[in-house]
Design an enzyme around this catalytic site. Structure first.
Site, short mmCIF file in Angstrom:
data_model
loop_
_atom_site.label_atom_id
_atom_site.label_comp_id
_atom_site.label_asym_id
_atom_site.label_seq_id
_atom_site.Cartn_x
_atom_site.Cartn_y
_atom_site.Cartn_z
CG ASP A 1 -5.30 -6.76 -6.41
OD1 ASP A 1 -6.38 -7.20 -5.96
OD2 ASP A 1 -4.90 -5.59 -6.20
CG HIS B 1 -6.95 -6.29 -2.83
ND1 HIS B 1 -7.96 -6.30 -3.77
CD2 HIS B 1 -7.08 -5.11 -2.15
CE1 HIS B 1 -8.66 -5.16 -3.68
NE2 HIS B 1 -8.16 -4.43 -2.70
CD GLU C 1 -10.50 -1.44 -1.98
OE1 GLU C 1 -11.32 -0.61 -2.38
OE2 GLU C 1 -9.83 -2.16 -2.75
#
Length: 776
Positions: A195, A268, A331
């Site tokens: 991440d 990410h 995202e």
């Protein structure tokens, strides 16, 4: 002397026979997850070193596990007094099904695979004392209750997730986590390895991933929503070596658990870009993220990037034999893609409509590569944007819409919506709970989850593979904190995915869980115990109001006070609903005959003029955050000051709402108050303005809140005498003062709108959370 001697013999005989009688007491099995079919029979089986072990070779992997545990307790099974048999039964069609029959002479396990035999072993272990699983426990013999079980899982995918990129944990802890999953018959460990805040897998071809991407300079202190952000100034990081990963994967495999790695893309990815800036769209140097959230630095879909990812995946595939490889896909802000000339030219060259289709192009290309290696991709529901890759499986987290869309298109789905599966959410209303990301997910809500969305028909439902509990670790710096957040909610999830709905009952589960706590203690698992807490509910009936108290566990008393004093053993015992006709403070606790067991429950009741009135909202609150329904907005009880999603907050996603309150008759009022949650890190935005009107035809006047900048709402007091704005934690409290008689009150609350670029959840609709409407 003869009398004393005979008396002693009689006493010993009496003691002996009483012990034997005690040994043969019937103990009700309390297995979690609950078996599909269970019938208690007469007698019990003595398991000892004299028990003869017989097994078919097809089931040998499970037998190795059984012997490793049982022989540490009894020593080698060398005797012939009774038998435990593991029988391969090809007639059992489900490879995870088992049939267990225990008589005083024999234990027989039938299964068509080592998996089924392994799950039978887990049930047998739960029929033995909790100490049986202790490393240092020794015994000459233990009894197992005679019974018959026929059991199989409801879903083939039964998962738990663990994020090690935000905070990293030892190999021993990862194995402990896997052991707990195995005990609960869960079969998939989703290991979130990469991440923005850290890269956790050793990659030989790209050493900067472990030299740079695996470490951040410091870590955020406190909550993301606390302003200004504070940091600890300490370097943090590390990674799992290939040897460690292989060891963990093998350990899980012995416990019938598949490990699915997650390598995030295209979003990410800031940690990777910090190590290899050329993989981004800007080429600028960035650092591994030191706080939580969503960041704009994502992979640029260049040939160089795809080559890098393919090389990385080649090494990942060597470590993880799982069919699925999780590629994230969530995202991924498109800001840099929009401003990148390369991306815009690629969109034109490939005939794509926009950046969302460019993400689909990215995901599909990675899918084809993994398919060529005999693997399949699984990703978060954002991989649906711009079209779904041909063979992809969707992990639906933003609710159930993604799952419904994917299943109707013939794609497999794993359910993990935030509303029921995010174990980083608060699990209790207690204000002394450790800091969590937000939200509210009590044990009962997890247990009540139905993984099959109601929008799916029988055929479409078959694409739902199962569900998974997620443990995101932004606010879990220690292994003990992970355990506290995961347990006992993991137990509830195990029953969601294993047991059928007709076989489930929450009260029964709580009874078994109370007993299961002993096993967690033997395993040294730092579980959260909220079983002795009290739940309260305000009830209105024909204009009268009552407060109801209840606790989860049976056989205990609730004692309470209504004057704000602490409940004691001599306080009044709760037997019926408490009549409410004025503001007061209820305090209550669970007691046994000797002491208080749980924490004290406190409820402030503000008995204002709208309590018990009629209320209508023109839109239904989101089913995941429906609180106590519309009536909960005027029940005299305010929501938590530190979290949304409890019984008092109502959540609406992307909708303007209009609330109408009918007081029943004209009443003289002088104020109307309400407040909104403002947690932008969780996609929640207080409205810029609300509109309050009085009377059905609005003849007596109209009061309107003027637009205010969100920063002003968040950080300052307003001097405007007609609107008082108060900031407490993450809450915006808005008040308007009026002075006349009204019967009807109408409140219009516009949604904030679309979350802007650069913010968490950008491009998605904002949530609105509203609390008690107080009329005085």
């Amino acid at each position: 002397m003869h009398f004393k001697k005979n008396a002693l013999i009689l006493f010993l005989l009496f003691t002996f026979f009483n012990c034997k009688k005690e040994d043969f007491q019937i103990i009700t099995p309390q297995i979690i997850p609950k078996p599909q079919s269970q019938e208690i029979t007469q007698g019990k089986f003595l398991l000892s070193s004299d028990t003869h072990l017989i097994f078919d070779t097809e089931l040998k992997p499970a037998i190795r596990y059984w012997k490793s545990i049982s022989e540490s307790v009894f020593g080698l099974n060398t005797g012939k007094s009774n038998t435990i048999k593991f029988v391969f039964d090809a007639s059992i069609s489900n490879s995870e099904m088992y049939k267990l029959k225990i008589t005083p002479q024999e234990v027989t396990v039938r299964a068509s695979s080592a998996k089924g035999a392994f799950y039978a072993i887990q049930s047998i272990i739960q029929l033995l004392p909790p100490e049986f699983i202790s490393k240092n426990f020794k015994s000459d013999g233990l009894y197992i209750r005679a019974l018959e079980i026929t059991d199989q899982p409801q879903f083939p995918y039964r998962g738990m997730h663990l994020d090690v990129s935000r905070h990293m944990y030892s190999v021993d802890f990862i194995k402990k986590y896997i052991d707990a999953m195995a005990m609960l018959k869960m079969n998939t460990f989703h290991w979130h390895l990469t991440d923005d805040q850290g890269w956790r897998v050793e990659i030989e071809k790209y050493p900067k991933l472990n030299e740079i991407a695996s470490y951040r300079n410091e870590t955020l202190i406190g909550h993301y929503n606390d302003q200004p952000h504070q940091f600890d100034g300490k370097r943090y990081g590390g990674f799992y070596t290939k040897a460690q990963i292989k060891d963990i994967v093998a350990y899980a495999s012995e416990r019938m658990i598949t490990v699915i790695p997650e390598i995030e893309m295209p979003g990410h990815s800031q940690a990777v870009i910090a190590a290899y800036p050329e993989l981004g769209c800007t080429g600028e140097e960035v650092r591994v993220a030191t706080k939580w959230g969503v960041f704009e630095h994502i992979f640029c879909p260049k040939e160089e990037t795809f080559k890098f990812l393919e090389d990385v995946l080649d090494e990942v595939l060597e470590l993880f034999p799982s069919t699925y490889i999780h590629i994230g896909g969530d995202e991924a802000p498109k800001t840099q893609w929009k401003s990148s000339s390369y991306c815009q030219e690629l969109i034109k060259a490939e005939g794509l409509k926009d950046e969302h289709e460019l993400q689909n192009y990215f995901i599909t290309r990675m899918e084809k590569y993994l398919n060529s290696k005999g693997r399949q991709i699984i990703g978060w529901d954002e991989i649906l944007e711009g079209g779904l890759a041909p063979n992809a499986t969707v992990m639906s987290w933003r609710g159930t819409n993604g799952a419904v869309e994917a299943a109707k298109s013939g794609h497999n789905v794993v359910m993990t919506p935030t509303s029921h599966c995010y174990f980083d959410y608060y699990q209790s209303d207690n204000e002394d709970e450790p800091t969590a990301i937000g939200g509210y997910l009590p044990l009962e809500k997890v247990y009540g989850f139905n993984p099959i969305p109601e929008e799916l028909n029988a055929k479409e439902s078959k694409y739902v593979m199962g569900a998974q509990g997620n443990v995101w670790t932004e606010y879990m710096p220690t292994e003990e904190q992970v355990e506290y957040m995961a347990f006992p909610r993991m137990l509830a999830m195990s029953e969601v995915v294993w047991s059928t709905s007709k076989n489930k009952n929450y009260k029964d589960f709580v009874s078994r869980l109370e007993n299961f706590h002993k096993r967690l203690e033997v395993l040294d698992i730092n579980y959260a115990n909220h079983l002795y807490e009290i739940q309260g509910e305000m009830i209105s009936d024909n204009g009268n109001s009552f407060y109801k108290l209840e606790t989860l566990t049976d056989g205990k008393d609730i004692r309470y006070t209504i004057d704000g004093s602490e409940p004691r053993l001599n306080s009044e015992i709760y037997t019926s609903q408490i009549s409410i006709s004025e503001s007061l403070i209820i305090k209550a606790a669970v007691f046994n005959s000797e002491k208080q067991l749980g924490k004290t429950f406190t409820q402030n009741i503000n008995y204002h003029k709208a309590v018990g009135a009629k209320i209508i909202i023109n839109k239904e609150p989101h089913k995941a955050y429906s609180g106590s329904g519309a009536e909960g907005l005027i029940n005299g009880v305010s929501g938590s000051d530190s979290r949304y999603g409890d019984k008092e907050w109502l959540g609406f996603w992307g909708e303007d709402i209009e609330i109408t309150i009918d007081l029943g008759e004209e009443k003289e009022i002088n104020s109307i108050e309400t407040r909104f949650y403002n947690g932008n890190g969780q996609w929640i935005y207080a409205p810029d303005m609300i509109k309050i009107s009085t009377e059905e035809e609005h003849e007596k006047g109209e009061i309107e809140f003027q637009p205010l900048e969100p920063e002003i709402i968040l950080h300052t007091w307003s001097k405007n005498p007609s609107i008082k704005i108060f900031k407490k934690e993450f809450l915006d409290e808005q008040r308007t003062y009026i002075d006349f008689k009204v019967r009807y009150i109408k409140i219009g609350v516009p949604n904030y709108g679309t979350i802007p670029e650069g913010k968490q959840g950008s491009g998605n609709k904002a949530w609105t959370f509203i609390d008690e409407i107080i009329v005085n």
